[in-house]
Design an enzyme around this catalytic site. Structure first.
Site, PDB file in Angstrom:
ATOM      1  N   SER A   1      18.424  21.652   3.969  1.00 27.10           N
ATOM      2  CA  SER A   1      19.822  21.403   4.304  1.00 27.10           C
ATOM      3  C   SER A   1      20.415  20.430   3.298  1.00 27.10           C
ATOM      4  CB  SER A   1      19.933  20.800   5.709  1.00 27.10           C
ATOM      5  OG  SER A   1      21.247  20.343   5.955  1.00 27.10           O
TER       6      SER A   1
ATOM      7  N   TYR B   1      17.727  14.723  11.838  1.00 24.91           N
ATOM      8  CA  TYR B   1      17.673  16.069  11.252  1.00 24.91           C
ATOM      9  C   TYR B   1      17.637  15.972   9.732  1.00 24.91           C
ATOM     10  CZ  TYR B   1      19.557  20.665   9.822  1.00 24.91           C
ATOM     11  OH  TYR B   1      19.784  21.887   9.216  1.00 24.91           O
TER      12      TYR B   1
END
Length: 248
Positions: A143, A157
């Site tokens: 990501s 995350y």
């Protein structure tokens, strides 16, 4: 020439589904792992098979080593894997770290990092020449948050995805001699249900204008990058993560 057989985790929704359809168009037979959404899994399978390739969908819990083993065993029943897209992941929650429940932090790391490591390990054992495989490509889906940190939203995350980037770098060097290329893709803000699933369905509208290209990305744009990295055109690419984030 035998057709490629690729396993995609989280392969029936969002980026995973787009990747499955793109790889099917490129002639890959597919094994798609999913967690709970059976309706989406069956719809994706039907769409993939309409492109003339074989597709098997497999329910699994990747946060359990037994679940990873079951998924790869199902793939082995289909044939010899030549590719794995390590895609399953979720933010689960949007809030500052101090306001995020401990159990949500744990689940986030379990899914986005620990499970990704287990999948990568299984991929090497399935494709590595020293284990009887024929070599192949492992794509780890990271990501853009891994380098931005996602402050105020989901730093846990981001930290997990930074671990995925390290996994790509180190494992690529570890298994290059075993016939496996390990590469990564780091999407930015993408038009999927990940935001709604985490509790903020309008996040795309809030964050999209902040991207230098002025919009959110589409799953197909990430899938195109994954497909290129898995192709022979990227045969000299390993140990690196390609950012697909609109300049952010």
């Amino acid at each position: 020439m035998e057709r490629a057989l690729t396993l995609v985790t989280g392969g029936t929704r969002g980026i995973g589904r787009a990747t499955a359809l793109r790889l099917a168009a490129d002639g890959h037979d597919l094994v798609l792992g999913y967690h709970q959404d059976t309706a989406s899994a069956e719809a994706t399978r039907t769409s993939v098979e309409s492109l003339g390739v074989a597709c098997r969908v497999v329910p699994c819990d990747l946060t359990s080593p037994a679940g990873v083993d079951e998924l790869f065993a199902a793939a082995a029943d289909v044939g010899q894997l030549t590719g794995v897209v390590n895609n399953a992941g979720a933010t689960l929650h949007i809030a500052p770290l101090a306001e995020t429940p401990v159990e949500v932090v744990q689940r986030t790391i379990d899914l986005n990092l620990t499970a990704a490591v287990w999948v990568a390990r299984a991929a090497v054992r399935a494709m590595g020449r020293s284990y009887g495989g024929s070599g192949g490509v492992l794509v780890n889906v990271s990501s853009g948050a891994a380098t931005l940190g996602a402050p105020g939203e989901y730093v846990q995350y981001a930290a997990a995805k930074a671990g995925v980037d390290a996994l790509t770098t180190g494992l690529a060097q570890e298994v290059a001699g075993d016939g496996i290329r390990v590469v990564g893709v780091a999407p930015g803000i993408v038009n999927t249900t990940i935001h709604a699933d985490a509790g903020e369905p309008d996040r795309r509208d809030r964050v999209g204008p902040l991207v230098p290209l002025g919009r959110v990305g589409e799953p197909d744009e990430v899938a195109d990058a994954i497909a290129w990295l898995m192709s022979g055109e990227a045969s000299y690419v390993t140990g690196t993560t390609l950012r697909v984030a609109g300049g952010r």
